[in-house]
Design a protein around this motif. Structure first.
Motif, short mmCIF file in Angstrom:
data_model
loop_
_atom_site.label_atom_id
_atom_site.label_comp_id
_atom_site.label_asym_id
_atom_site.label_seq_id
_atom_site.Cartn_x
_atom_site.Cartn_y
_atom_site.Cartn_z
N GLY A 82 -27.24 12.13 29.00
CA GLY A 82 -28.84 12.62 28.94
C GLY A 82 -29.76 11.67 28.51
N PRO A 83 -30.58 12.24 27.82
CA PRO A 83 -31.74 11.70 27.41
C PRO A 83 -31.23 11.48 25.51
CG PRO A 83 -31.79 13.63 27.33
CD PRO A 83 -31.24 13.54 28.31
N ALA A 84 -30.42 12.11 25.14
CA ALA A 84 -30.15 12.09 23.78
C ALA A 84 -30.12 10.31 23.07
CB ALA A 84 -29.22 13.02 22.84
N VAL A 85 -29.77 9.52 23.88
CA VAL A 85 -29.65 8.27 23.52
C VAL A 85 -30.37 7.52 23.13
CG1 VAL A 85 -28.01 7.98 25.71
CG2 VAL A 85 -29.74 7.08 26.00
N LEU A 86 -29.91 6.62 22.38
CA LEU A 86 -30.84 5.47 21.57
C LEU A 86 -31.95 4.00 22.65
CD1 LEU A 86 -28.96 5.66 18.37
CD2 LEU A 86 -30.77 7.39 19.29
N THR A 87 -31.33 3.78 23.51
CA THR A 87 -31.55 2.81 24.26
C THR A 87 -31.72 3.40 25.48
OG1 THR A 87 -31.42 0.19 24.77
CG2 THR A 87 -29.13 1.68 24.01
N LYS A 88 -32.96 1.99 26.66
CA LYS A 88 -32.76 2.39 27.64
C LYS A 88 -32.38 0.57 28.39
CE LYS A 88 -36.70 5.38 27.66
NZ LYS A 88 -37.92 5.94 28.18
N THR A 89 -31.99 0.15 27.87
CA THR A 89 -31.26 -1.71 28.47
C THR A 89 -30.31 -1.57 27.80
OG1 THR A 89 -33.30 -2.21 27.22
CG2 THR A 89 -31.54 -3.78 27.48
N PRO A 90 -29.58 -1.75 29.41
CA PRO A 90 -28.26 -1.33 30.01
C PRO A 90 -27.52 -2.26 29.30
CG PRO A 90 -29.47 -1.37 32.25
CD PRO A 90 -29.90 -1.19 30.94
N THR A 91 -26.24 -2.48 29.13
CA THR A 91 -25.00 -4.13 29.02
C THR A 91 -24.08 -3.58 29.71
OG1 THR A 91 -24.48 -2.49 26.75
CG2 THR A 91 -26.26 -3.75 26.11
N GLU A 92 -23.39 -4.93 29.12
CA GLU A 92 -22.32 -5.38 30.86
C GLU A 92 -20.86 -3.81 30.47
OE1 GLU A 92 -18.97 -8.84 31.74
OE2 GLU A 92 -20.16 -9.52 30.08
N ARG A 93 -21.31 -4.12 28.55
CA ARG A 93 -20.06 -2.79 28.25
C ARG A 93 -20.81 -1.83 28.86
NH1 ARG A 93 -16.82 -4.91 24.11
NH2 ARG A 93 -17.20 -2.67 22.73
N SER A 94 -21.51 -1.50 28.14
CA SER A 94 -22.75 0.13 29.03
C SER A 94 -22.00 -0.24 30.24
CB SER A 94 -24.00 0.56 28.22
OG SER A 94 -24.12 -0.17 29.34
N GLU A 95 -22.57 -1.21 31.28
CA GLU A 95 -22.22 -0.67 32.90
C GLU A 95 -21.14 -0.39 32.83
OE1 GLU A 95 -24.65 -1.12 35.29
OE2 GLU A 95 -25.37 0.05 33.63
N ALA A 96 -19.50 -0.95 32.43
CA ALA A 96 -18.62 -0.51 32.40
C ALA A 96 -18.37 0.57 31.92
CB ALA A 96 -17.67 -2.09 31.41
N MET A 97 -18.68 1.42 31.03
CA MET A 97 -18.52 2.87 30.56
C MET A 97 -18.97 3.75 31.41
SD MET A 97 -18.74 4.18 27.24
CE MET A 97 -18.33 7.03 27.55
N ILE A 98 -20.44 3.06 32.04
CA ILE A 98 -20.53 4.33 33.46
C ILE A 98 -19.74 4.09 34.37
CG2 ILE A 98 -22.65 4.69 34.44
CD1 ILE A 98 -23.68 5.17 32.34
N ALA A 99 -19.42 2.60 34.82
CA ALA A 99 -18.38 2.89 36.39
C ALA A 99 -17.37 4.27 36.12
CB ALA A 99 -17.79 1.91 36.74
N MET A 100 -17.17 3.90 35.10
CA MET A 100 -15.78 5.07 34.35
C MET A 100 -16.01 6.00 34.69
SD MET A 100 -13.95 6.59 32.41
CE MET A 100 -14.81 5.94 31.02
N VAL A 101 -17.10 6.89 33.32
CA VAL A 101 -17.70 8.19 33.54
C VAL A 101 -17.93 8.67 35.02
CG1 VAL A 101 -17.94 7.94 31.14
CG2 VAL A 101 -19.71 8.17 33.13
N GLN A 102 -18.41 7.94 36.34
CA GLN A 102 -18.80 7.80 37.28
C GLN A 102 -17.73 8.36 38.32
OE1 GLN A 102 -21.62 3.86 38.11
NE2 GLN A 102 -22.87 5.95 38.48
N ASP A 103 -16.93 7.28 38.41
CA ASP A 103 -15.05 7.57 39.19
C ASP A 103 -14.87 8.71 38.58
OD1 ASP A 103 -15.85 5.06 39.59
OD2 ASP A 103 -14.45 3.71 38.75
N PHE A 104 -14.65 9.18 37.16
CA PHE A 104 -14.54 10.87 37.46
C PHE A 104 -15.16 11.77 37.16
CE2 PHE A 104 -11.13 7.65 35.55
CZ PHE A 104 -10.24 7.58 36.11
N ASP A 105 -16.46 11.52 36.93
CA ASP A 105 -17.49 12.32 37.30
C ASP A 105 -17.54 13.24 36.11
OD1 ASP A 105 -19.46 13.59 38.39
OD2 ASP A 105 -18.61 15.61 39.52
N LEU A 106 -17.58 11.86 34.78
CA LEU A 106 -17.47 12.56 33.34
C LEU A 106 -18.73 12.74 32.65
CD1 LEU A 106 -14.10 11.61 31.84
CD2 LEU A 106 -14.80 13.71 32.87
N ALA A 107 -19.65 14.16 32.29
CA ALA A 107 -20.60 13.76 31.39
C ALA A 107 -20.53 13.70 30.22
CB ALA A 107 -21.72 15.56 31.30
#
Length: 217
Positions: A74-99
């Motif tokens: 959601g929009p309550a994050v503190l940055t709009k710049t993804p990193t390698e680490r955040s992209e790895a976590m995003i891939a995981m939550v997408q795979d399991f469809d977790l918010a």
């Protein structure tokens, strides 16, 4: 990670608490932790079939807000710049469809502050409650600094609204060319179809179709 399975009458739940490597550690260490998490989730998927995942994670990762991620972050994050680490976590939550529930708060979410900065809103978003994205409006997250005023991490509370139930599949269209001369068999077929549930988040499509086929065979 610590996994606890709770067996309910309608749907079992799996609660997980985890801590991932700090930001100064090598990305390979993070990927190993994510792999361990995936292995645990798949273990319970194979053992329980469908279940409700509730994940409390100190990820040590500031997730970024991106339009492509809006189902999970959601929009309550503190940055709009993804990193390698955040992209790895995003891939995981997408795979399991977790918010990431606490990223959908109305104000920027701070879950970590350096010691000595009590009372300051400066800090980072490193901790998350994760649950099925399709049920995001069934939960409310709260950040409770007042409960842990001397800690560098806030307490995150997850509140569920209502009961969790497995959702049924949409009505299946009539099968072209399908006929049944036995009214009893046809009646039983319709009952079985109506009893089918939607594919669980953590179950492969092929496995779900195979199980459904066995039920109505």
């Amino acid at each position: 990670h610590v996994f606890v399975a709770l067996r309910g009458e309608r749907m079992p739940a799996v609660v997980c608490s985890g801590h991932w490597p700090h930001g100064e550690r090598d990305v390979a260490d993070l990927m190993e932790a994510i792999h361990e998490f995936r292995t645990g989730m798949k273990h319970f998927r194979d053992k329980l079939g469908s279940f409700l995942p509730l994940i409390a994670i100190d990820a040590n990762i500031p997730l970024a807000s991106q339009r492509a991620y809006q189902r999970w972050v959601g929009p309550a994050v503190l940055t709009k710049t993804p990193t390698e680490r955040s992209e790895a976590m995003i891939a995981m939550v997408q795979d399991f469809d977790l918010a990431a529930g606490n990223t959908f708060l109305s104000n920027p979410c701070v879950t970590w502050r350096a010691h000595g900065s009590r009372g300051s809103q400066e800090g980072s978003l490193l901790d998350y409650w994760l649950f099925p994205a399709r049920q995001r409006r069934s939960y409310t997250c709260e950040v409770l600094w007042r409960i842990s005023p001397n800690s560098d991490h806030a307490l995150l509370r997850l509140v569920a609204h209502g009961e969790y139930r497995a959702r049924r599949v949409w009505s299946l269209p009539p099968l072209k060319g399908w006929q049944c001369s036995d009214p009893t068999a046809e009646h039983m077929y319709k009952i079985k179809v109506n009893q089918l549930v939607r594919r669980p988040t953590l179950q492969m499509v092929q496995d779900h179709i195979a199980n459904a086929a066995k039920e109505v065979k």
